[in-house]
Design an enzyme around this catalytic site. Structure first.
Site, short mmCIF file in Angstrom:
data_model
loop_
_atom_site.label_atom_id
_atom_site.label_comp_id
_atom_site.label_asym_id
_atom_site.label_seq_id
_atom_site.Cartn_x
_atom_site.Cartn_y
_atom_site.Cartn_z
N ASP A 13 -21.41 15.04 11.78
CA ASP A 13 -20.26 14.55 12.56
C ASP A 13 -19.35 13.66 11.73
OD1 ASP A 13 -21.21 15.73 15.10
OD2 ASP A 13 -22.76 14.20 14.99
N LYS A 16 -16.17 16.95 8.84
CA LYS A 16 -16.11 18.07 7.89
C LYS A 16 -15.09 19.10 8.31
CE LYS A 16 -20.55 18.91 8.20
NZ LYS A 16 -20.97 17.73 8.97
N GLY A 40 -21.09 21.51 15.16
CA GLY A 40 -19.75 21.64 15.70
C GLY A 40 -18.71 21.00 14.80
N HIS A 41 -17.58 21.69 14.63
CA HIS A 41 -16.46 21.14 13.87
C HIS A 41 -15.24 21.12 14.77
CE1 HIS A 41 -18.38 22.42 9.76
NE2 HIS A 41 -18.94 21.35 10.30
N GLN A 223 -24.15 20.13 9.75
CA GLN A 223 -25.01 18.94 9.75
C GLN A 223 -24.75 18.09 8.49
OE1 GLN A 223 -26.95 22.07 10.42
NE2 GLN A 223 -26.64 21.82 12.58
#
Length: 429
Positions: A13, A16, A40-41, A223
């Site tokens: 988080d 990225k 998640g991005h 991650q």
């Protein structure tokens, strides 16, 4: 041409998605090389916010996206994400997205096992997303996984499902959970096959040709290093290797393809889920960081735990992750704070350490050793050059560089795509 690999340098988080999106404008191909739809991005582009889990972030830039063999794929989740992104105007077809034909699949039985085991752990739960990522990786190394290529072979599905369910149904029954019928799973996979197979190919071959032609490849990790299954805060980790070395194995290329490694870190620190977090703040300062940083998981929606920047942790990530340059994000969250602290090591049972030891009990007892630094009264938000930064903010960045033993080569000063300061071009040869 140089390639670039982007990995997280904390517990995930770190921002990225924005950095990948920003650098993707200069890449030809963006490759996702590990993880599943537990990552998640979030990308903010003008008035649009894109939340991606499996799809490579480069698709937002119109670049060719590749999901490598190191990723575990939930086919239903992937198709839903494709549909959601199409509704937001993205052009996603087999011409813009390719999937490794040897990538393992996540099935509903994997998610069921994941949830049942977490419930059985009680207070010792790891904090998984319950989406089946861990059990899918277990099946991969146990050689009972169903892979994308198997969707083209109904006869292969038959005997693989027999083997898979023999294992998982036994576990589910022992945990008091509902078991699965082979025919139902088989029918669902056969129905999904025509929607997934047009995207599938031996992506290693495409990537080899791309390298030969001089194309620029951007490898996108999920991650972060401290969630790596080998090098992270085990057992509170993800189920794959998140370090830069995995980019080669997870895409089907040699180690020389990884290129320059850029690690992403927040100007403070956050973590989602369970596990040690030495610099965590449970006070008003921690809540302030969470509010200013809008700290909620992209995938889970869970509030992130917040704390001071942990330089000892990031230094460890730099060493084991192969990081050559650091991208520091969310610097603006620290604006107007009179005093800042940086974790420079740990104290465990009276002894001092420069890194977190591997033992879970020792990690749980780790107390941070802090260095205090003056904050700044000015604003960094939206800055696009070093000249726009307050002098004390620059001192903070310089001190981080010294402590983590790695240069800060990129700064992000807001969620907006272009509010970025680039000091060193990671694509430079």
């Amino acid at each position: 041409m140089a390639n670039v690999t982007i990995i997280g340098a904390q517990w995930g988080d770190e921002g990225k998605g924005k950095v990948v999106d920003w650098l993707a404008s200069r890449a030809d191909i963006v490759v996702r090389f590990q993880g599943g739809h537990n990552a998640g991005h979030t990308l903010v582009v003008g008035n649009q916010t894109y939340k991606l889990s499996l799809l490579p972030s480069g698709l937002v830039r119109g670049k060719l996206g590749i999901i490598g063999n190191g990723v575990v794929i939930d086919p239903s989740a992937l198709l839903l994400e494709i549909e959601r992104m199409r509704d937001q105007g993205l052009h996603i077809t087999p011409e813009t997205l390719r999937i490794a034909d040897n990538a393992p699949l996540i099935l509903p039985v994997h998610a069921a096992i994941d949830r049942a085991r977490e419930a059985a752990r009680g207070e010792r739960r790891i904090g998984t997303t319950g989406r089946g990522i861990g059990p899918a990786y277990e099946d991969k190394v146990a050689r009972r996984a169903i892979r994308v290529c198997d969707l083209a072979e109904p006869e292969t599905l038959d005997w693989r499902l027999d083997e898979l369910l023999l294992h998982h149904n036994t576990l589910l029954a022992g945990l008091g959970a509902e078991t699965f019928e082979k025919q139902t799973l088989r029918n669902d996979l056969i129905a999904l096959a025509p929607q997934i197979l047009p995207f599938a190919e031996p992506v290693w071959e495409r990537l080899a040709e791309a390298r030969k032609s001089g194309a620029r490849i951007l490898f996108e990790g999920a991650q972060a290093v401290m969630l790596d299954v080998d090098h992270g805060t085990y057992p509170y980790v993800t189920s794959s290797n998140t370090v830069a070395g995995q980019a080669a194995a997870g895409a089907g290329l040699g180690p020389d393809a990884v290129g320059r490694v850029l690690g992403i870190a927040k100007a403070y620190c956050t973590r989602v889920g369970s596990g040690p977090f030495p610099t965590e703040l449970s006070d008003a300062t921690g809540r302030l960081l969470g509010e200013r940083g809008h700290e909620f998981g992209t995938v889970t929606g869970r509030a992130r735990r917040c704390g001071w920047f942990d330089a000892a942790l990031v230094r460890q990530a730099v060493k084991v992750g192969g990081i050559q340059g650091l991208a520091l994000t969310k610097l603006d969250v620290l604006d107007q704070m009179q005093e800042l602290k940086i974790g420079i090591g740990y104290r465990i049972d009276g002894a001092e350490y420069r890194h977190l030891p591997p033992g879970a009990a020792a990690q749980a007892k780790a107390e941070p050793i802090y260095e205090t630094i003056e904050g700044w009264s000015g604003s960094t938000r939206g800055a696009r050059s070093y000249a726009e930064l307050p002098a004390q903010a620059i001192k903070y960045i310089r001190r981080i560089e010294e402590l983590v033993e790695c240069p800060v080569t990129l700064l992000s000063t807001s969620p907006e795509r272009d509010d970025t300061i680039l000091m060193t071009d990671p694509f430079a040869d």
